[in-house]
Design an enzyme around this catalytic site. Structure first.
Site, PDB file in Angstrom:
ATOM      1  N   SER A 170       0.802  -1.225   0.000  1.00 21.62           N
ATOM      2  CA  SER A 170       0.000   0.000   0.000  1.00 21.62           C
ATOM      3  C   SER A 170       0.833   1.271   0.000  1.00 21.62           C
ATOM      4  CB  SER A 170      -0.957  -0.003   1.186  1.00 21.62           C
ATOM      5  OG  SER A 170      -0.239  -0.119   2.387  1.00 21.62           O
TER       6      SER A 170
ATOM      7  N   HIS B  47      -6.082  -3.834  -1.289  1.00 22.16           N
ATOM      8  CA  HIS B  47      -6.014  -2.798  -2.326  1.00 22.16           C
ATOM      9  C   HIS B  47      -6.166  -3.380  -3.726  1.00 22.16           C
ATOM     10  CE1 HIS B  47      -4.836   0.711   0.074  1.00 22.16           C
ATOM     11  NE2 HIS B  47      -4.158  -0.131   0.829  1.00 22.16           N
TER      12      HIS B  47
ATOM     13  N   LYS C  56     -12.530  -0.371   1.408  1.00 20.93           N
ATOM     14  CA  LYS C  56     -11.814   0.360   0.344  1.00 20.93           C
ATOM     15  C   LYS C  56     -12.683   0.382  -0.912  1.00 20.93           C
ATOM     16  CE  LYS C  56      -7.364   0.058   2.541  1.00 20.93           C
ATOM     17  NZ  LYS C  56      -6.595  -0.976   3.234  1.00 20.93           N
TER      18      LYS C  56
HETATM   19  C1  LIG Z   1      -6.415  -1.273   4.672  1.00 20.35           C
HETATM   20  C2  LIG Z   1      -5.729  -2.566   4.858  1.00 20.35           C
HETATM   21  C3  LIG Z   1      -6.059  -3.399   5.910  1.00 20.35           C
HETATM   22  C4  LIG Z   1      -7.031  -2.990   6.995  1.00 20.35           C
HETATM   23  O1  LIG Z   1      -8.333  -3.031   6.524  1.00 20.35           O
HETATM   24  P1  LIG Z   1      -9.509  -2.626   7.526  1.00 20.35           P
HETATM   25  O2  LIG Z   1     -10.683  -3.341   7.003  1.00 20.35           O
HETATM   26  O3  LIG Z   1      -9.624  -1.142   7.436  1.00 20.35           O
HETATM   27  O4  LIG Z   1      -9.120  -3.078   8.873  1.00 20.35           O
HETATM   28  C5  LIG Z   1      -5.441  -4.635   5.991  1.00 20.35           C
HETATM   29  N1  LIG Z   1      -4.524  -5.016   5.084  1.00 20.35           N
HETATM   30  C6  LIG Z   1      -4.165  -4.229   4.061  1.00 20.35           C
HETATM   31  C7  LIG Z   1      -3.148  -4.694   3.084  1.00 20.35           C
HETATM   32  C8  LIG Z   1      -4.749  -2.969   3.922  1.00 20.35           C
HETATM   33  O5  LIG Z   1      -4.383  -2.187   2.931  1.00 20.35           O
END
Ligand SMILES: *Cc1c(COP(=O)(O)O)cnc(C)c1O
Length: 399
Positions: free
Chosen positions: A183, A211, A242
């Site tokens: 990310s 992502h 997301k």
């Molecule tokens: C955003 C993200 C998370 C966390 O996701 P949430 O549902 O907000 O807890 C976990 N792993 C990765 C790779 C992320 O980018």
């Protein structure tokens, strides 16, 4: 009363500020979108949300959430196994599994919880987990909770991964875990090669595709689709927070047996509340939109290309890639902070990332585009970048 802890922490907070490492939060006074309204009423271009497909305020998601609120109520005040499972939760789990190409899926309050609850439940001291050094914090924390032997390999270094697989030869289960998309850099993992290594060493593969889902692959199924290993991932984790609407919630998708075991043993699933029904219902619609509107994904990638090219043309140091995460390297944390602050004055909302979120000296402004941005808005943002750069002068030690 002034306990010592306050004095100590105050001191440390001051130190963070002095080093330019202090994070502030900026309240947004309306919904998430390609433009957002700030508290002072100003509308600015938003280039830092994970709202990849622009679904955060999509009318169909809002309608589904409203309808679920009426039909299923606000919340269940229960975990899933007591009285927290509604038909909509089951439906969403089925839809996720079918979309991701696994037998079954299990919901969590967040992907952080999904990653927090998967390793400990599946691995013990007889096992080994082999993790990419740049994996998300939730994977790192999840691994801390397991008694399995822990191995790490440098980001994307498959030779090192193979060496770790060899070292862990005696383990009962060897689980390789990687982000599908890293990310901070927007890099996509070399999943076909990793799958081949896993096969050669009889290891399991887990991908956190937070992502990737909705963003990558011909049908938006994620990094595993983009890299040609759809249906060949042992465990997938991901978020509903997301591309899939942006509210909250996470999941693990895997075989029915693995998911069945997680329902029995995964602590964040057993001891934390069920997903609110409006979120479950709207997530179902988000999946439908991903399936039925590939043009959103196309627009997202056009926007990413436009932003990447526009920045490079203007002399910015952009990490190469294709993902809508567009990291603009700034060198120092101070410069990243100052640049972001000046951008905001110019009507562009973007955030500087710096140590400890990224390595020292690798501070950046991480931009993220959305399918909901239009080209004219992105051109305005590019013009603002150029103005701020002219203002602040060249970066002293970019990279
Ligand atoms: C955003 C993200 C998370 C966390 O996701 P949430 O549902 O907000 O807890 C976990 N792993 C990765 C790779 C992320 O980018």
């Amino acid at each position: 009363m002034s306990p010592q802890i306050d004095a100590d922490l105050l001191h440390e907070l001051e130190a963070l500020k002095a080093q330019g490492l202090y994070k502030t939060e900026r309240p947004i006074a309306g919904p998430q979108g390609p433009l957002v309204r700030l508290e002072d009423g100003r509308e600015v271009i938003n280039l830092c949300a994970n709202n990849y497909l622009g679904l955060a305020q999509h009318p169909a998601l809002l309608a589904a959430a409203h309808a679920a609120l009426e039909r299923f109520g606000y919340g269940l005040a229960s975990v899933r196994f007591i009285c927290g499972t509604q038909t909509v939760h089951r439906e969403l789990e089925k839809a996720l599994a079918s979309f991701l190409g696994t037998e079954e899926a299990i919901l969590y309050s967040s992907c952080f919880d999904a990653n927090g609850g998967v390793f400990e439940a599946l691995l013990d001291e007889r096992d080994a987990v082999i993790s990419d050094a740049l994996n998300h914090a939730s994977i790192i924390d999840g691994i801390r909770l397991t008694k399995a032997q822990r191995y790490r390999y440098a980001n994307g270094d498959l030779d090192e991964l193979e060496a770790r697989l060899r070292e862990a030869r005696g383990a009962r289960r060897r689980l390789i875990v990687t982000d599908g998309v890293f990310s901070m850099d927007g890099y996509i993992a070399r999943l076909a090669e990793i799958r081949a290594l896993a096969d050669r060493h009889d290891a399991l593969l887990m991908i956190d595709d937070s992502h990737g889902v909705g963003v990558l692959g011909a049908e938006g199924r994620g990094s595993h689709e983009a890299k040609g290993i759809l249906g060949r991932v042992d465990i997938l984790s991901g978020t509903l927070g997301k591309a899939l609407g942006g509210a909250s919630g996470g999941y693990i998708a895997a075989s029915s047996t693995v998911v069945g075991w997680l329902r029995q043993r995964s602590r964040p699933y057993l001891f934390s509340n069920t997903l609110a029904p409006p979120i479950a219902a709207a997530s179902l619609i988000a999946l439908e939109i991903v399936r039925q509107e590939p043009e959103r994904r196309a627009r997202l990638h056009e926007n990413a290309q436009r932003l990447r090219h526009g920045l490079v043309e203007r002399g910015f140091d952009v990490l190469e890639g294709t993902h809508p995460i567009v990291p603009v390297m700034m060198g120092s944390a101070e410069r990243a902070q100052r640049f972001a602050a000046r951008l905001l004055e110019e009507g562009v909302y973007a955030v500087g990332f710096f140590y400890p979120v990224v390595p020292e000296g690798r501070a950046r402004i991480r931009l993220q585009v959305s399918a909901a941005h239009d080209p004219a808005t992105l051109e305005r943002a590019l013009a603002a970048f150029a103005r701020v750069a002219a203002d602040l002068g060249p970066a002293p030690e970019a990279r």
